[in-house]
Design a protein around this motif. Structure first.
Motif, PDB file in Angstrom:
ATOM      1  N   THR A  81       7.704   5.083   4.191  1.00 15.52           N
ATOM      2  CA  THR A  81       6.306   5.135   3.764  1.00 15.52           C
ATOM      3  C   THR A  81       5.377   4.334   4.674  1.00 15.52           C
ATOM      4  N   PHE A  83       5.257   1.012   4.862  1.00 16.32           N
ATOM      5  CA  PHE A  83       4.845  -0.263   4.266  1.00 16.32           C
ATOM      6  C   PHE A  83       5.315  -1.455   5.084  1.00 16.32           C
ATOM      7  N   HIS A 105      -0.429  -0.764  -3.511  1.00 18.89           N
ATOM      8  CA  HIS A 105      -0.154   0.447  -4.282  1.00 18.89           C
ATOM      9  C   HIS A 105      -0.074   1.626  -3.323  1.00 18.89           C
ATOM     10  N   TYR A 106       0.879   2.540  -3.590  1.00 18.59           N
ATOM     11  CA  TYR A 106       1.109   3.681  -2.706  1.00 18.59           C
ATOM     12  C   TYR A 106       0.690   4.988  -3.367  1.00 18.59           C
ATOM     13  N   ASP A 107      -0.187   5.719  -2.693  1.00 20.16           N
ATOM     14  CA  ASP A 107      -0.571   7.063  -3.120  1.00 20.16           C
ATOM     15  C   ASP A 107      -0.774   7.907  -1.871  1.00 20.16           C
ATOM     16  N   SER A 109      -0.743   6.701   0.966  1.00 18.32           N
ATOM     17  CA  SER A 109      -0.986   5.596   1.889  1.00 18.32           C
ATOM     18  C   SER A 109      -1.035   4.322   1.059  1.00 18.32           C
ATOM     19  N   TRP A 110      -0.917   3.190   1.732  1.00 15.28           N
ATOM     20  CA  TRP A 110      -0.859   1.912   1.036  1.00 15.28           C
ATOM     21  C   TRP A 110      -2.240   1.274   0.942  1.00 15.28           C
TER      22      TRP A 110
END
Length: 258
Positions: A81, A83, A105-107, A109-110
């Motif tokens: 991801t 991160f 928080h990840y959606d 992108s961070w």
């Protein structure tokens, strides 16, 4: 063949039927996937080699923390991801991670939620850190030097001097040096290095007699109660007592369920 005689194999996880629970166990050996039916710990496989630092379940799939990145399970593959290394993962309206210094928080992108020092664990909308219990936006909720936190129902916190619950301020429920705590809002467990405790319906805590030695490092809930020890024992209790199996892992960090 007894539960303790099964060796770790790199094969697909036995589905175990429609009533099976799938558990992911993070360890210094790698990520293991385990099939559990009621209190029977079934077959398991090593899904990813290499040290894993944390694991959680989000939207029906696992997310895995390592010292390099946070990976999510997509079509039976673990995808990075971006991160970076993570020490804690959680689920609050989606995947949440911390590298020990920030919470994001990840959606797709961070997005950074807060900057905190020495984050140790995340559960729901709370984080445990050297500076105490915090909301994910960094707001201090109380205590200091918190090892673990549980946000479901009455918030609980594990510290070096006791197990605390949030009422009119933080109240100590049990003295001792606690390493982990978990709750699903109704059931609750917490562990020191030597002892697992369970909360009764009247709110009192009592030690649990487990069939194995070893420090319990994480607890999770589904139809039953599931726990893992640092040296790789996976335990399950569906109401008729604890059963267990050794997974052949070392340095276990956590467990998550689908």
């Amino acid at each position: 063949m007894s539960d303790d005689d099964i060796s770790l194999t790199e094969k697909r996880v036995y589905a175990g039927g429609s009533d099976a629970t799938t558990a992911a166990v993070a360890s210094e050996v790698g990520l293991a996937r385990v099939s559990i039916s009621a209190d029977i710990v079934g077959e398991f496989s090593l899904e990813r080699r290499g040290p894993t630092t944390a694991v959680t379940a989000v939207d029906g799939r696992f997310a895995v923390g390592t010292s390099e990145d946070v990976f999510v399970d997509a079509d039976d593959n673990l995808e990075g991801t971006g991160f970076g290394g993570a020490v804690a993962l959680g689920n609050q309206d989606g995947l949440v991670a911390s590298d020990g210094e920030r919470i994001a928080h990840y959606d797709g992108s961070w997005q950074t939620l807060s900057e905190l020092e020495s984050v140790r664990s995340i559960d729901g909308g709370m984080a445990a850190a050297d500076s105490g219990v915090h909301r994910l936006d960094g707001t201090h909720v109380g205590l200091d030097d918190v090892v673990d936190v549980s946000a479901a129902g009455t918030p609980l916190a594990a510290t070096d001097d006791g197990l605390y619950y949030l009422a009119n301020g933080w109240m100590r429920a049990v003295e001792g040096s606690f390493r982990t705590v978990a709750s699903d809002g109704e059931r609750a467990h917490a562990a020191t290095q030597d002892t697992l405790y369970e909360r009764d319906v009247d709110g009192t805590w009592h030690p649990v007699d487990l069939p194995v030695d070893g420090t319990v490092v994480d607890i999770a809930y589904d139809r039953g109660v599931y726990a893992v020890t640092v040296d790789g024992a996976c335990l399950a209790n569906a109401g008729d007592g604890w059963r267990h199996r050794s997974l052949g892992l070392t340095g276990v960090a956590g467990v998550a369920l689908l």
